[in-house]
Design an enzyme around this catalytic site. Structure first.
Site, PDB file in Angstrom:
ATOM      1  N   ARG A  24       0.798  -1.066  -0.149  1.00  0.00           N
ATOM      2  CA  ARG A  24       0.033  -0.300   0.073  1.00  0.00           C
ATOM      3  C   ARG A  24       1.070   1.318  -0.097  1.00  0.00           C
ATOM      4  O   ARG A  24       2.182   1.169   0.304  1.00  0.00           O
ATOM      5  CB  ARG A  24      -0.744   0.045   1.214  1.00  0.00           C
ATOM      6  CG  ARG A  24      -1.899  -1.101   1.313  1.00  0.00           C
ATOM      7  CD  ARG A  24      -2.814  -1.052   2.410  1.00  0.00           C
ATOM      8  NE  ARG A  24      -3.327   0.116   3.095  1.00  0.00           N
ATOM      9  CZ  ARG A  24      -3.492   0.520   4.102  1.00  0.00           C
ATOM     10  NH1 ARG A  24      -2.829  -0.054   5.221  1.00  0.00           N
ATOM     11  NH2 ARG A  24      -3.767   1.711   4.311  1.00  0.00           N
ATOM     12  N   SER A  26       0.955   3.950   2.003  1.00  0.00           N
ATOM     13  CA  SER A  26       1.109   4.808   3.233  1.00  0.00           C
ATOM     14  C   SER A  26       2.632   4.611   3.524  1.00  0.00           C
ATOM     15  O   SER A  26       3.106   3.646   3.422  1.00  0.00           O
ATOM     16  CB  SER A  26       0.090   4.452   4.191  1.00  0.00           C
ATOM     17  OG  SER A  26       0.561   2.916   4.855  1.00  0.00           O
ATOM     18  N   LYS A  92      -1.612  -9.209  11.420  1.00  0.00           N
ATOM     19  CA  LYS A  92      -2.855  -9.037  12.210  1.00  0.00           C
ATOM     20  C   LYS A  92      -4.109  -8.841  11.290  1.00  0.00           C
ATOM     21  O   LYS A  92      -5.389  -9.148  11.651  1.00  0.00           O
ATOM     22  CB  LYS A  92      -2.939  -7.918  13.341  1.00  0.00           C
ATOM     23  CG  LYS A  92      -2.947  -6.552  12.940  1.00  0.00           C
ATOM     24  CD  LYS A  92      -2.908  -5.842  14.127  1.00  0.00           C
ATOM     25  CE  LYS A  92      -2.495  -4.249  13.688  1.00  0.00           C
ATOM     26  NZ  LYS A  92      -2.934  -3.434  14.735  1.00  0.00           N
ATOM     27  N   ASP A  93      -3.675  -8.305  10.142  1.00  0.00           N
ATOM     28  CA  ASP A  93      -4.911  -7.966   9.129  1.00  0.00           C
ATOM     29  C   ASP A  93      -5.471  -9.022   8.199  1.00  0.00           C
ATOM     30  O   ASP A  93      -6.300  -8.964   7.574  1.00  0.00           O
ATOM     31  CB  ASP A  93      -4.773  -6.682   8.043  1.00  0.00           C
ATOM     32  CG  ASP A  93      -4.389  -5.475   9.160  1.00  0.00           C
ATOM     33  OD1 ASP A  93      -4.790  -5.288  10.137  1.00  0.00           O
ATOM     34  OD2 ASP A  93      -3.880  -4.595   8.710  1.00  0.00           O
ATOM     35  N   THR A 136      -9.140   5.688  19.299  1.00  0.00           N
ATOM     36  CA  THR A 136      -8.516   4.496  18.826  1.00  0.00           C
ATOM     37  C   THR A 136      -9.471   3.870  17.954  1.00  0.00           C
ATOM     38  O   THR A 136     -10.529   4.342  17.809  1.00  0.00           O
ATOM     39  CB  THR A 136      -8.540   3.492  19.941  1.00  0.00           C
ATOM     40  OG1 THR A 136      -8.061   2.193  19.541  1.00  0.00           O
ATOM     41  CG2 THR A 136      -9.666   3.329  20.705  1.00  0.00           C
ATOM     42  N   ARG A 140     -10.935  -3.943  20.206  1.00  0.00           N
ATOM     43  CA  ARG A 140     -10.276  -4.376  21.435  1.00  0.00           C
ATOM     44  C   ARG A 140      -9.789  -3.473  22.104  1.00  0.00           C
ATOM     45  O   ARG A 140      -9.604  -3.476  23.320  1.00  0.00           O
ATOM     46  CB  ARG A 140      -9.125  -5.269  20.280  1.00  0.00           C
ATOM     47  CG  ARG A 140      -8.093  -5.963  21.462  1.00  0.00           C
ATOM     48  CD  ARG A 140      -6.880  -6.437  21.078  1.00  0.00           C
ATOM     49  NE  ARG A 140      -6.113  -5.646  20.028  1.00  0.00           N
ATOM     50  CZ  ARG A 140      -5.351  -4.551  20.608  1.00  0.00           C
ATOM     51  NH1 ARG A 140      -5.197  -4.593  21.832  1.00  0.00           N
ATOM     52  NH2 ARG A 140      -4.849  -3.662  19.757  1.00  0.00           N
ATOM     53  N   ARG A 141      -9.086  -2.463  21.489  1.00  0.00           N
ATOM     54  CA  ARG A 141      -8.437  -1.299  22.652  1.00  0.00           C
ATOM     55  C   ARG A 141      -9.489  -0.712  23.351  1.00  0.00           C
ATOM     56  O   ARG A 141      -9.425  -0.435  24.366  1.00  0.00           O
ATOM     57  CB  ARG A 141      -7.608  -0.281  21.614  1.00  0.00           C
ATOM     58  CG  ARG A 141      -6.237  -1.002  20.936  1.00  0.00           C
ATOM     59  CD  ARG A 141      -5.476   0.238  20.458  1.00  0.00           C
ATOM     60  NE  ARG A 141      -4.478  -0.573  19.738  1.00  0.00           N
ATOM     61  CZ  ARG A 141      -4.180  -0.220  18.431  1.00  0.00           C
ATOM     62  NH1 ARG A 141      -5.005   0.373  17.718  1.00  0.00           N
ATOM     63  NH2 ARG A 141      -3.312  -0.782  17.594  1.00  0.00           N
ATOM     64  N   ARG A 158     -10.057   7.260  12.689  1.00  0.00           N
ATOM     65  CA  ARG A 158      -9.425   6.972  11.359  1.00  0.00           C
ATOM     66  C   ARG A 158      -8.365   7.797  11.176  1.00  0.00           C
ATOM     67  O   ARG A 158      -8.310   8.948  11.202  1.00  0.00           O
ATOM     68  CB  ARG A 158     -10.461   6.926  10.517  1.00  0.00           C
ATOM     69  CG  ARG A 158     -10.313   6.409   9.247  1.00  0.00           C
ATOM     70  CD  ARG A 158      -9.927   5.021   8.926  1.00  0.00           C
ATOM     71  NE  ARG A 158      -9.392   4.838   7.686  1.00  0.00           N
ATOM     72  CZ  ARG A 158      -9.686   4.478   6.462  1.00  0.00           C
ATOM     73  NH1 ARG A 158     -11.112   4.731   6.247  1.00  0.00           N
ATOM     74  NH2 ARG A 158      -9.135   4.170   5.464  1.00  0.00           N
ATOM     75  N   GLY A 159      -7.509   7.333  10.124  1.00  0.00           N
ATOM     76  CA  GLY A 159      -6.293   8.073   9.486  1.00  0.00           C
ATOM     77  C   GLY A 159      -4.927   7.459   9.731  1.00  0.00           C
ATOM     78  O   GLY A 159      -4.535   6.557  10.772  1.00  0.00           O
ATOM     79  N   ASN A 160      -3.930   8.088   9.016  1.00  0.00           N
ATOM     80  CA  ASN A 160      -2.507   7.684   9.096  1.00  0.00           C
ATOM     81  C   ASN A 160      -2.069   7.964  10.384  1.00  0.00           C
ATOM     82  O   ASN A 160      -2.641   8.689  11.242  1.00  0.00           O
ATOM     83  CB  ASN A 160      -1.821   7.959   8.119  1.00  0.00           C
ATOM     84  CG  ASN A 160      -1.584   9.390   7.927  1.00  0.00           C
ATOM     85  OD1 ASN A 160      -1.537  10.280   8.961  1.00  0.00           O
ATOM     86  ND2 ASN A 160      -1.410   9.856   6.578  1.00  0.00           N
ATOM     87  N   THR A 163      -1.653  11.646  11.261  1.00  0.00           N
ATOM     88  CA  THR A 163      -2.868  12.257  11.507  1.00  0.00           C
ATOM     89  C   THR A 163      -3.510  12.058  12.864  1.00  0.00           C
ATOM     90  O   THR A 163      -3.868  12.999  13.661  1.00  0.00           O
ATOM     91  CB  THR A 163      -4.235  11.813  10.510  1.00  0.00           C
ATOM     92  OG1 THR A 163      -3.526  11.982   9.078  1.00  0.00           O
ATOM     93  CG2 THR A 163      -5.354  12.333  10.880  1.00  0.00           C
ATOM     94  N   ARG A 164      -3.235  10.938  13.383  1.00  0.00           N
ATOM     95  CA  ARG A 164      -3.282  10.478  14.859  1.00  0.00           C
ATOM     96  C   ARG A 164      -2.689  11.355  15.762  1.00  0.00           C
ATOM     97  O   ARG A 164      -3.026  11.623  16.778  1.00  0.00           O
ATOM     98  CB  ARG A 164      -3.383   8.934  14.850  1.00  0.00           C
ATOM     99  CG  ARG A 164      -4.338   8.118  14.126  1.00  0.00           C
ATOM    100  CD  ARG A 164      -4.245   6.711  14.100  1.00  0.00           C
ATOM    101  NE  ARG A 164      -4.930   6.021  13.183  1.00  0.00           N
ATOM    102  CZ  ARG A 164      -5.409   5.022  13.559  1.00  0.00           C
ATOM    103  NH1 ARG A 164      -5.167   4.086  14.359  1.00  0.00           N
ATOM    104  NH2 ARG A 164      -6.315   4.325  12.291  1.00  0.00           N
ATOM    105  N   CYS A 251     -10.640 -10.287  12.724  1.00  0.00           N
ATOM    106  CA  CYS A 251      -9.447  -9.769  13.167  1.00  0.00           C
ATOM    107  C   CYS A 251      -9.719  -8.228  13.913  1.00  0.00           C
ATOM    108  O   CYS A 251      -8.642  -7.680  14.152  1.00  0.00           O
ATOM    109  CB  CYS A 251      -8.490  -9.462  11.853  1.00  0.00           C
ATOM    110  SG  CYS A 251      -9.011  -8.564  10.633  1.00  0.00           S
TER     111      CYS A 251
END
Length: 343
Positions: A24, A26, A92-93, A136, A140-141, A158-160, A163-164, A251
């Site tokens: 991807r 990113s 994990k994805d 988050t 799960r978190r 949401r975001g890269n 951004t977070r 997942c």
């Protein structure tokens, strides 16, 4: 849609195939895939990155709504079509069900799998005042954080990664929870104010690990990639994902797991390896968290994961994971983000 990057680099290349590594676009994804490219080049092979744009990169919907499968399936389709030779996934994805078209040829040594807190004023989790807004992307978190009973306002995000982190820097949020591994890979560990220990928050199954995938019939490439495999990471991830599969949870479900290969002593004082596995299943709203653990031989990694899952099911995990939360007010919050996602 694919686009090659001119990032082959290195003059020690062997004659032979040029390995095309799908990624991807990113920063995190390119960095992760770049480690595989660099390892192949260091071993004398020719390798390049090929950018694959996924439907998830073009969507602003929350990950829990679109599903992480949109990020992995696009890479797999390019792999099946032969436009790339290697796909590098955040392990994990990946779906837990195997796909006969492909093989996980390597699981490199994983990064620290813990979740990380990035908070204003350098605060750790216990210092955040009640009512603090914590972002988050992962149920799960959210569930495990709510279960701690700290009175925090948990909002979906949401975001890269940039951004977070900016949401905290700019005062939109008091803190965010992200995977420490992602920050490590893009060189932003300086932003971490606390790495959360598994006793507080168990990470997602396979968090911090990469899956290096190729076509199942490509014997030459399978042999090449085998040199990148870390056996301890592979068995740990196998146990964690077996637990997830046995629970029949996706997942993005509020399920945590962490396995580690540890040294033990037998009755005669001889050292041997054991696999220690911890797991949890939580109600989405954090009203209840079930925890269990098991220890066994690394050779039995998958069965250990399944056994621990069955123990959690006996404790009520399946009912917990399928129960509707009492309140979904957090879903009303939508965080602005660019068209990429780095989980």
């Amino acid at each position: 849609m694919t686009a090659p990057l001119d990032e082959t680099n290195g003059s020690t290349e062997r004659e032979g195939r040029r390995w095309r590594i799908g990624t991807r676009g990113s920063l995190l994804a390119r960095t992760q895939s770049g480690t595989i490219r660099d390892a192949l080049i260091a071993a004398g092979h020719t390798a390049e990155l090929v950018i694959v744009q996924t439907p998830g990169d073009r969507s602003a919907e929350p990950v829990k709504d679109i599903g992480v499968g949109v990020f992995t399936s696009a890479l797999r389709e390019e792999l099946a079509a032969g436009t790339i030779d290697i796909a590098v996934h955040s392990y994990k994805d990946l779906p837990t069900a195997p796909d006969a078209r492909f093989t996980i040829a390597a699981v490199p040594q994983r990064e620290d799998p813990r979740d990380a807190l990035v908070a204003r004023a350098g605060m750790v989790l216990g210092e955040l005042p009640a009512g603090s807004r914590v972002g988050t992307s992962a149920p799960r978190r959210s569930a495990q954080l709510a279960a701690l009973g700290l009175g925090l306002d948990i909002v979906p995000l949401r975001g890269n990664l940039d951004t977070r982190l900016a949401a905290v820097r700019d005062g939109e949020l008091d803190a965010v929870l992200v995977a420490r591994a992602g920050l490590a890979r893009i060189g932003r560990l300086d932003a971490v104010t606390e790495a959360l220990e598994p006793v507080q928050m168990l990470p997602a199954p396979a968090q911090g690990a990469l899956a290096v995938e190729c076509r199942a019939g490509d014997a030459e490439l399978i042999e090449v990639l085998a040199a990148l495999d870390d056996p301890a990471t592979r068995v740990s991830v196998e146990a964690e994902r077996a637990l997830l599969a046995e629970l029949e949870a996706g997942c993005s479900a509020p399920v945590g797991a962490l396995a580690e290969v540890v040294e033990s002593l037998d009755d005669d004082g001889r050292i041997f390896d054991e696999l220690s596995l911890r797991g949890c299943a939580a109600a989405v709203d954090g009203s209840e968290v079930l925890r269990a653990s098991v220890v066994g031989s690394p050779r039995d990694a998958a069965e250990l994961g399944r056994a621990l899952a069955r123990e959690l099911v006996e404790l009520g995990a399946r009912e917990l994971l399928t129960a509707e939360p009492e309140s979904s007010s957090a879903d009303d919050f939508t965080h602005p983000s660019p068209m990429e996602n780095s989980r």
